[in-house]
Design an enzyme around this catalytic site. Structure first.
Site, mmCIF file in Angstrom:
data_model
loop_
_atom_site.group_PDB
_atom_site.id
_atom_site.type_symbol
_atom_site.label_atom_id
_atom_site.label_comp_id
_atom_site.label_asym_id
_atom_site.label_seq_id
_atom_site.Cartn_x
_atom_site.Cartn_y
_atom_site.Cartn_z
ATOM 1 N N LYS A 1 0.797 -1.238 0.000
ATOM 2 C CA LYS A 1 0.000 0.000 0.000
ATOM 3 C C LYS A 1 0.830 1.290 0.000
ATOM 4 C CE LYS A 1 -2.120 -1.695 3.643
ATOM 5 N NZ LYS A 1 -3.011 -2.075 4.736
ATOM 6 N N ASP A 56 -5.441 -6.092 10.614
ATOM 7 C CA ASP A 56 -6.782 -5.471 10.670
ATOM 8 C C ASP A 56 -7.903 -6.476 10.437
ATOM 9 O OD1 ASP A 56 -5.977 -5.670 8.022
ATOM 10 O OD2 ASP A 56 -6.518 -3.629 7.455
HETATM 11 C C1 BGC Z 1 -1.911 -5.902 3.731
HETATM 12 C C2 BGC Z 1 -2.741 -6.679 4.712
HETATM 13 C C3 BGC Z 1 -3.920 -5.847 5.161
HETATM 14 C C4 BGC Z 1 -4.695 -5.321 3.965
HETATM 15 C C5 BGC Z 1 -5.875 -4.450 4.357
HETATM 16 C C6 BGC Z 1 -2.776 -5.363 2.604
HETATM 17 O O1 BGC Z 1 -2.016 -4.552 1.758
HETATM 18 O O2 BGC Z 1 -0.900 -6.726 3.189
HETATM 19 O O3 BGC Z 1 -1.979 -7.088 5.819
HETATM 20 O O4 BGC Z 1 -4.753 -6.624 5.965
HETATM 21 O O5 BGC Z 1 -3.833 -4.580 3.139
HETATM 22 O O6 BGC Z 1 -5.500 -3.370 5.102
#
Ligand code: BGC
Length: 513
Positions: free
Chosen positions: A195, A230
């Site tokens: 992200k 989360d």
């Molecule tokens: C992460 C996860 C997370 C999800 C939602 C992903 O990019 O790798 O760990 O749960 O985003 O936030």
């Protein structure tokens, strides 16, 4: 008419012919260009098609990959991470707990008061702050110092008004929403960033330790006693409210899912877990991949230009971080064919300039002349006032991209249900699954959090519709998708409370085969 008059008339006629033929030529060229633009849309529709048969292939692939990820470490692109969370909140949790939720563009600090009975959250206060962009790519110390000082300010503000006794130790649940290899229910090593976060010095470090050290540097008396994803927080809150909750999905900036798995199905650590019963598994489904996924040239380009190429393929088709940018890429392609967008705007070349909330606003524009679409395109991409047929085209593009995302997320959810024998088909062969007839009857709740699902009505409708199509009219009513607002944060406080009451809930390091 004299000679001069004749010449003049002929001259005018020739000029008129030239003008007419230029205009006709221009019209013909425009028509051809328009046809090419429509073709871009048609190719997009074809490339993004998700008929139910294809979704069922995705369901099967998801269930098979889940199994493979549970058999051995690295057995699948799905990491299927252990969480060491065996005890979901029972309702008896009591007291005041803090949580910190870091995982997207914002971070949140919560203070939650639990009343000792199921669904008895007496109150919770939230402080939400954006993460400054430079901290997403700086050092871990800078990031955690910033967070710890916001936490300290929040605690001081809160406790001034509601007198937390200084003799009580403050317990904190930390929601850290990136792939983490847990070493216990309160510690774990960061595997990689997603992200848009890139803080290299932190990969391989213990996440709780980084936070705990920053908290100590600020002189705050608080202990991190739960480290969770989360999805796990959302499952915890879902289960707290409704015991039939077996899985949780996040569809926001990123996407992921977790679910409750039988410990004996987690083959990669069989015999090494000391606690019997179920365990929550963090799938990290954002990294799921299958040849059945409908991938277009826009997805390929987006992936190549991203900071994490060949990674998080499912997430890049589904989540809020990326959908707006897929749309931008399609519009860019169209604008190269048709000058009605004006000269190709340099803004349109800027990655991620069209954020998903703006894309959703264009998609859901219900003004008769699509005024909002025009306004967003003007203000964000510096397009002049574009005609209505082009506005409609842009809405179609948003629709195709969102529909694919929502339907793939639905297939992912059904894949989980299939793995645990709750899709009415009896599950996949991975041990003692429940019989089809019995599972058909079981009420099954999937908790969901994330802005894409909660704030984007059309996304939600497409997802729900696809779930019904895949499961069939008979099974679909027993599967309930429930929104858990603030689940990731409140869930962390619940798990911090659960950890404080069962000190047995964590298992020490296990050796993965
Ligand atoms: C992460 C996860 C997370 C999800 C939602 C992903 O990019 O790798 O760990 O749960 O985003 O936030």
């Amino acid at each position: 008419m004299g000679k001069v008059g004749v010449k003049l008339a002929v001259g005018c006629a020739v000029a008129a012919c030239v003008v007419a033929s230029v205009m006709v030529g221009r019209r013909v060229r425009r028509k051809r260009a328009w046809r090419r633009v429509v073709k871009v849309l048609e190719e997009l529709e074809e490339g993004c098609a998700t008929p139910v048969a294809r979704l069922r292939q995705v369901v099967d692939a998801m269930a098979v990959e889940m199994h493979a990820g549970l058999v051995s470490e690295g057995g699948s692109k799905l990491k299927m991470l252990l969480t060491f969370v065996h005890n979901l909140p029972s309702g008896s949790e009591e007291g005041t707990y803090y949580s910190l939720d870091l995982g997207g563009t914002n971070f949140r600090i919560l203070r939650v008061q639990l009343g000792g009975q199921r669904s008895a959250i007496i109150g919770h206060d939230v402080d939400r702050q954006p993460i400054p962009q430079h901290l997403m790519t700086g050092t871990s110390e800078e990031l955690f110092d910033f967070i710890a000082s916001s936490l300290k300010d929040f605690v001081e503000r809160e406790e001034n008004v509601s007198e937390h006794s200084q003799s009580e130790r403050r317990e904190l649940g930390f929601t850290f929403s990136f792939p983490v290899k847990q070493t216990s229910s309160s510690s774990g090593i960061l595997i990689k960033w997603t992200k848009g976060f890139v803080i290299e010095d932190m990969v391989g470090s213990d996440v709780s330790e980084c936070l705990q050290q920053a908290i100590s540097r600020k002189g705050l008396d608080m202990r991190v006693n739960a480290l969770i994803n989360d999805t796990v927080g959302t499952l915890a809150l879902g289960h707290y409210h409704d015991e039939d909750t077996v899985a949780a999905v996040i569809i926001g900036t990123g996407t992921n899912a977790c679910y409750l798995e039988r410990a004996d199905a987690i083959i990669k650590c069989q015999g090494l877990l000391t606690t019997p019963g179920d365990m929550v598994v963090n799938m990290e489904w954002g990294n799921f991949w299958s040849s059945h996924l409908p991938r277009t040239s826009y997805d390929i380009d987006l992936d190549a230009d991203s900071p994490n190429p060949n990674d998080q393929g499912f997430e890049k088709m589904i989540s809020g971080m990326y959908l707006g940018d897929i749309v931008r890429r399609v519009i860019l392609r169209m604008s190269e064919e048709l000058d009605v967008f004006g000269p190709v705007s340099s803004k349109l070349q800027v990655p991620f300039i069209l954020r998903t909330p703006l894309m959703a606003a264009m998609h859901e524009d219900d003004t008769p002349d699509l005024r909002e679409v025009a306004q967003i395109l003007r203000e964000t991409l510096e397009f002049p006032d574009i005609p209505q047929n082009v506005r409609k085209l842009v809405v179609r593009v948003c629709d195709v991209v969102t529909r694919r995302a929502a339907r793939l997320a639905a297939a992912g959810i059904v894949g989980i249900l299939k793995k645990i024998g709750r899709d009415g088909s009896g599950g996949i062969a991975s041990g003692k699954n429940e019989g089809a007839s019995q599972s058909k009857m079981r009420r099954t709740v999937v908790a969901v959090e994330g802005g894409l699902y909660t704030n984007y009505t059309l996304f939600r409708e497409y997802l729900n519709e696809a779930m019904t199509q895949i499961l069939g009219e008979e099974i679909a009513p027993s599967v309930i998708v429930k929104v858990m607002e603030d689940g990731s944060g409140i869930g962390a406080a619940l798990l911090a409370a659960a950890a404080a009451s069962h000190s047995t809930s964590s298992v020490d390091t296990v050796q993965i085969l």
